[in-house]
Design a protein around this motif. Structure first.
Motif, PDB file in Angstrom:
ATOM      1  N   VAL A   1      33.705  55.542  52.183  1.00  0.00           N
ATOM      2  CA  VAL A   1      34.051  55.890  50.803  1.00  0.00           C
ATOM      3  C   VAL A   1      34.677  54.695  50.092  1.00  0.00           C
ATOM      4  O   VAL A   1      34.333  54.392  48.934  1.00  0.00           O
ATOM      5  CB  VAL A   1      34.991  57.118  50.775  1.00  0.00           C
ATOM      6  CG1 VAL A   1      35.606  57.315  49.408  1.00  0.00           C
ATOM      7  CG2 VAL A   1      34.248  58.362  51.220  1.00  0.00           C
ATOM      8  N   ILE A   2      35.564  53.979  50.762  1.00  0.00           N
ATOM      9  CA  ILE A   2      36.202  52.811  50.148  1.00  0.00           C
ATOM     10  C   ILE A   2      35.170  51.736  49.830  1.00  0.00           C
ATOM     11  O   ILE A   2      35.200  51.120  48.753  1.00  0.00           O
ATOM     12  CB  ILE A   2      37.307  52.260  51.068  1.00  0.00           C
ATOM     13  CG1 ILE A   2      38.483  53.233  51.078  1.00  0.00           C
ATOM     14  CG2 ILE A   2      37.764  50.881  50.622  1.00  0.00           C
ATOM     15  CD1 ILE A   2      39.540  52.914  52.100  1.00  0.00           C
TER      16      ILE A   2
ATOM     17  N   SER B   1      32.578  49.795  41.614  1.00  0.00           N
ATOM     18  CA  SER B   1      33.556  49.260  40.668  1.00  0.00           C
ATOM     19  C   SER B   1      33.293  47.789  40.362  1.00  0.00           C
ATOM     20  O   SER B   1      33.669  47.306  39.301  1.00  0.00           O
ATOM     21  CB  SER B   1      34.976  49.452  41.188  1.00  0.00           C
ATOM     22  OG  SER B   1      35.183  48.683  42.343  1.00  0.00           O
TER      23      SER B   1
ATOM     24  N   VAL C   1      33.113  52.905  46.766  1.00  0.00           N
ATOM     25  CA  VAL C   1      33.899  52.810  45.536  1.00  0.00           C
ATOM     26  C   VAL C   1      34.021  51.354  45.102  1.00  0.00           C
ATOM     27  O   VAL C   1      33.877  51.036  43.922  1.00  0.00           O
ATOM     28  CB  VAL C   1      35.294  53.458  45.729  1.00  0.00           C
ATOM     29  CG1 VAL C   1      36.232  53.092  44.608  1.00  0.00           C
ATOM     30  CG2 VAL C   1      35.162  54.954  45.845  1.00  0.00           C
ATOM     31  N   SER C   2      34.257  50.451  46.037  1.00  0.00           N
ATOM     32  CA  SER C   2      34.384  49.044  45.668  1.00  0.00           C
ATOM     33  C   SER C   2      33.060  48.473  45.179  1.00  0.00           C
ATOM     34  O   SER C   2      33.040  47.660  44.256  1.00  0.00           O
ATOM     35  CB  SER C   2      34.920  48.229  46.843  1.00  0.00           C
ATOM     36  OG  SER C   2      33.998  48.226  47.900  1.00  0.00           O
TER      37      SER C   2
END
Length: 90
Positions: free
Chosen positions: A67-68, A75, A71-72
Motif C-alpha cells: 500500500v505504501i 503521489s 501510494v508513493s
C-alpha cells in the motif's frame, strides 16, 4: 550487486535534473531512502509487538508495504511525467 545499484542510482539522480536542481534531487533521494527504511522498520516493529510473535512477519506487514509503495507511486506520478517530458529519448 549493491554497488552497481548504488552507482546506477547516482547516475540517474545526477543526470536527469537540471544542474540547478541536482543538490535538491540528491538530498530528496537520500532522505526518501532513509525515511523508507525507518518506516519499514517501524511497521515491522508495530506488527510484531501487536501479534506477540517475534519469529515471523505477518501478511499485514506485506500488505502495508504494498500500500505504501502504491501510494508513493501515485503521489509522485506528476513529477515523473514532468521529468520524462524533459528527456529526449531519440
Amino acid at each position: 550487486m549493491e554497488l552497481i545499484k548504488g552507482a546506477s542510482q547516482g547516475v540517474v539522480v545526477m543526470s536527469y535534473p537540471l544542474e540547478s536542481e541536482r543538490a535538491v534531487t540528491f538530498a530528496m533521494q537520500w532522505s526518501l531512502l532513509n525515511i523508507g527504511a525507518a518506516l519499514g522498520g517501524l511497521i515491522t516493529l508495530i506488527q510484531t509487538l501487536k501479534s506477540g510473535n517475534a519469529e515471523a512477519v505477518g501478511t499485514g506487514t506485506y500488505v502495508a508495504f504494498i500500500v505504501i509503495v502504491l501510494v508513493s507511486l501515485f503521489s509522485c506520478r506528476s513529477r515523473i511525467q514532468e521529468i520524462s517530458s524533459c528527456v529526449d529519448f531519440s
